[in-house]
Design a protein around this motif. Structure first.
Motif, PDB file in Angstrom:
ATOM      1  N   GLU A 153       1.041  -1.371   0.110  1.00  0.00           N
ATOM      2  CA  GLU A 153      -0.161   0.000   0.031  1.00  0.00           C
ATOM      3  C   GLU A 153       0.906   1.160  -0.102  1.00  0.00           C
ATOM      4  N   LEU A 154       1.899   1.176   0.852  1.00  0.00           N
ATOM      5  CA  LEU A 154       2.770   2.352   0.956  1.00  0.00           C
ATOM      6  C   LEU A 154       3.640   2.622  -0.483  1.00  0.00           C
ATOM      7  N   MET A 155       3.847   1.631  -1.210  1.00  0.00           N
ATOM      8  CA  MET A 155       4.627   1.732  -2.615  1.00  0.00           C
ATOM      9  C   MET A 155       3.938   2.220  -3.468  1.00  0.00           C
ATOM     10  N   GLN A 156       2.439   1.853  -3.555  1.00  0.00           N
ATOM     11  CA  GLN A 156       1.516   2.250  -4.502  1.00  0.00           C
ATOM     12  C   GLN A 156       1.320   3.656  -4.227  1.00  0.00           C
ATOM     13  N   LYS A 157       1.321   4.057  -3.087  1.00  0.00           N
ATOM     14  CA  LYS A 157       1.234   5.729  -2.694  1.00  0.00           C
ATOM     15  C   LYS A 157       2.277   6.367  -3.278  1.00  0.00           C
ATOM     16  N   LEU A 158       3.293   5.852  -2.985  1.00  0.00           N
ATOM     17  CA  LEU A 158       4.705   6.544  -3.556  1.00  0.00           C
ATOM     18  C   LEU A 158       4.743   6.357  -5.127  1.00  0.00           C
ATOM     19  N   LEU A 159       4.697   5.304  -5.733  1.00  0.00           N
ATOM     20  CA  LEU A 159       4.427   5.413  -7.041  1.00  0.00           C
ATOM     21  C   LEU A 159       3.644   6.560  -7.707  1.00  0.00           C
ATOM     22  N   ALA A 160       2.263   6.628  -7.125  1.00  0.00           N
ATOM     23  CA  ALA A 160       1.198   7.651  -7.467  1.00  0.00           C
ATOM     24  C   ALA A 160       2.015   8.997  -7.438  1.00  0.00           C
ATOM     25  N   VAL A 161       2.777   9.306  -6.415  1.00  0.00           N
ATOM     26  CA  VAL A 161       3.318  10.394  -6.608  1.00  0.00           C
ATOM     27  C   VAL A 161       4.410  10.736  -7.591  1.00  0.00           C
ATOM     28  N   VAL A 162       5.356   9.680  -7.726  1.00  0.00           N
ATOM     29  CA  VAL A 162       6.236   9.651  -9.059  1.00  0.00           C
ATOM     30  C   VAL A 162       5.395   9.882 -10.210  1.00  0.00           C
ATOM     31  N   ALA A 163       4.531   9.451 -10.484  1.00  0.00           N
ATOM     32  CA  ALA A 163       3.675   9.447 -11.706  1.00  0.00           C
ATOM     33  C   ALA A 163       3.143  11.034 -11.862  1.00  0.00           C
ATOM     34  N   ALA A 164       2.965  11.664 -10.937  1.00  0.00           N
ATOM     35  CA  ALA A 164       2.574  13.015 -10.759  1.00  0.00           C
ATOM     36  C   ALA A 164       3.763  14.093 -10.963  1.00  0.00           C
ATOM     37  N   LEU A 205      13.427  14.430 -13.733  1.00  0.00           N
ATOM     38  CA  LEU A 205      13.237  13.927 -12.696  1.00  0.00           C
ATOM     39  C   LEU A 205      12.405  12.711 -12.346  1.00  0.00           C
ATOM     40  N   GLN A 206      11.407  12.786 -13.341  1.00  0.00           N
ATOM     41  CA  GLN A 206      10.395  11.445 -13.172  1.00  0.00           C
ATOM     42  C   GLN A 206      11.294  10.349 -13.605  1.00  0.00           C
ATOM     43  N   LYS A 207      12.105  10.440 -14.782  1.00  0.00           N
ATOM     44  CA  LYS A 207      12.788   9.403 -15.163  1.00  0.00           C
ATOM     45  C   LYS A 207      13.896   8.783 -14.094  1.00  0.00           C
ATOM     46  N   ILE A 208      14.508   9.635 -13.327  1.00  0.00           N
ATOM     47  CA  ILE A 208      15.607   9.591 -12.474  1.00  0.00           C
ATOM     48  C   ILE A 208      14.827   8.536 -11.263  1.00  0.00           C
ATOM     49  N   VAL A 209      13.930   9.380 -10.859  1.00  0.00           N
ATOM     50  CA  VAL A 209      13.232   8.811  -9.555  1.00  0.00           C
ATOM     51  C   VAL A 209      12.623   7.232  -9.985  1.00  0.00           C
ATOM     52  N   ARG A 210      11.913   7.216 -11.168  1.00  0.00           N
ATOM     53  CA  ARG A 210      11.116   6.022 -11.381  1.00  0.00           C
ATOM     54  C   ARG A 210      12.237   4.770 -11.622  1.00  0.00           C
TER      55      ARG A 210
END
Length: 324
Positions: A110-121, A127-132
């Motif tokens: 659940e925590l990881m899904q919340k984090l990935l939703a932030v990355v998608a935004a 920055l998105q490429k690096i973080v992802r």
């Protein structure tokens, strides 16, 4: 302790526990014994295994899970568990670590899904490429990992909980101060502790038992910057963007005396450092307050300038956070 009573007449109890500490000592009669602290999510208790015989008894280590049988007694007006039998758990016992080890109130998935939703935004493509890309390599390792050895968020899932808490703080601060680059601040917040996946040694209990050799020699701030440099270069990310992220990771402890390689040198780096400190301090204070009744004080907290904290009773102390 959530032990089951198996002999009411004798007061014998049995159950599973985390060994928080275990020391071999010698009694006044010259006999060896184990002096332990056993714990589960309900609390902890001092325990003794008298007449300990290596080779006859299993080797018991701190930060392991055991099955134990014995009797709870009072010693110096404090409960103490006299161990009669003890052994490490086996896969067939089907023990759920979440019942024994302090854990985040949210599942790691659940925590990881919340984090990935932030990355998608994240709007900035570099920055998105690096973080992802970093999370693609290290995200699975972050799941269930504590955020610390002994201090703040030193619980299973603590690293993700701490990370998301700072991300939400960063979102709120960026909404108030429009000159903050929100994408940069959030990217630094997501990655600031990612190298703890390589810094820590994790015990079978899921808690941190020490530091790896790279963790001791380099530390997670330097290792985190190295991760960004390696992965960012491999995916062809903008070098100036990589440099800003690397600086944020290197400086997020604020001062060299607290482990920072450099002091924060631009706005988002300073904000990240302050939010990291704020979240850690809130957790430390709340955790210290949990056993304190209204009107009472905590013991002195060495990590917080050796201060005592007062429970005013206006809110119930808790280390959980609201992520909705």
């Amino acid at each position: 302790m959530n032990f089951n009573e198996i002999n009411k007449a004798l007061g014998t109890m049995e159950g599973y526990a985390l060994v928080k500490s275990c020391d071999k000592k010698i009694s006044k009669t010259g006999a060896a014994y184990l002096d332990m602290v056993l714990a589960d999510k309900s609390g902890e208790i001092s325990a003794k295994l008298w007449d300990y015989k290596p080779g006859v008894h299993d080797e018991i280590k701190a930060n392991t899970i055991v099955k134990v049988r014995g009797v709870e007694q009072m010693y110096n007006r404090q409960p103490q568990f006299r161990v009669e039998r003890i052994r490490p758990v086996s896969p067939g016992d089907g023990v759920d670590l979440g019942d024994l080890v302090p854990s985040a109130d949210y599942s790691s998935d659940e925590l990881m899904q919340k984090l990935l939703a932030v990355v998608a935004a994240i709007r900035n493509p570099d920055l998105q490429k690096i973080v992802r890309a970093v999370l693609d390599e290290y995200g699975e390792k972050m799941k269930d990992l504590p955020a610390a050895y002994r201090l703040h968020h030193a619980i299973r899932g603590g690293l993700l909980l701490h990370t998301i808490s700072i991300v939400r703080l960063a979102q709120s601060v960026a909404a108030i101060y429009p000159t903050i680059d929100e994408d940069l601040l959030i990217s630094g917040a997501i990655l600031h502790d990612v190298a703890k996946t390589e810094e820590f040694v994790v015990a079978p209990s899921g808690l941190v038992s020490g530091y790896s050799v790279p963790g001791e020699l380099l530390g997670h701030l330097v290792m985190g910057a190295m991760i960004v440099e390696r992965i960012g270069t491999a995916i062809g990310a903008d070098r100036d963007t990589m440099m800003l992220l690397e600086h944020m990771l290197l400086s997020h402890h604020g001062e060299p005396e607290f482990g920072a390689a450099v002091r924060p040198s631009f706005l988002e780096a300073e904000v990240l450092s302050q939010l990291d400190l704020l979240d850690a301090r809130i957790y430390e204070i709340e955790n210290a307050m949990l056993p304190v009744e209204t009107g009472g004080f905590t013991s002195r907290q060495w990590a917080l300038e050796d201060r005592k904290f007062y429970n005013h009773g206006r809110k119930t102390p808790a280390t959980t956070v609201h992520l909705e």
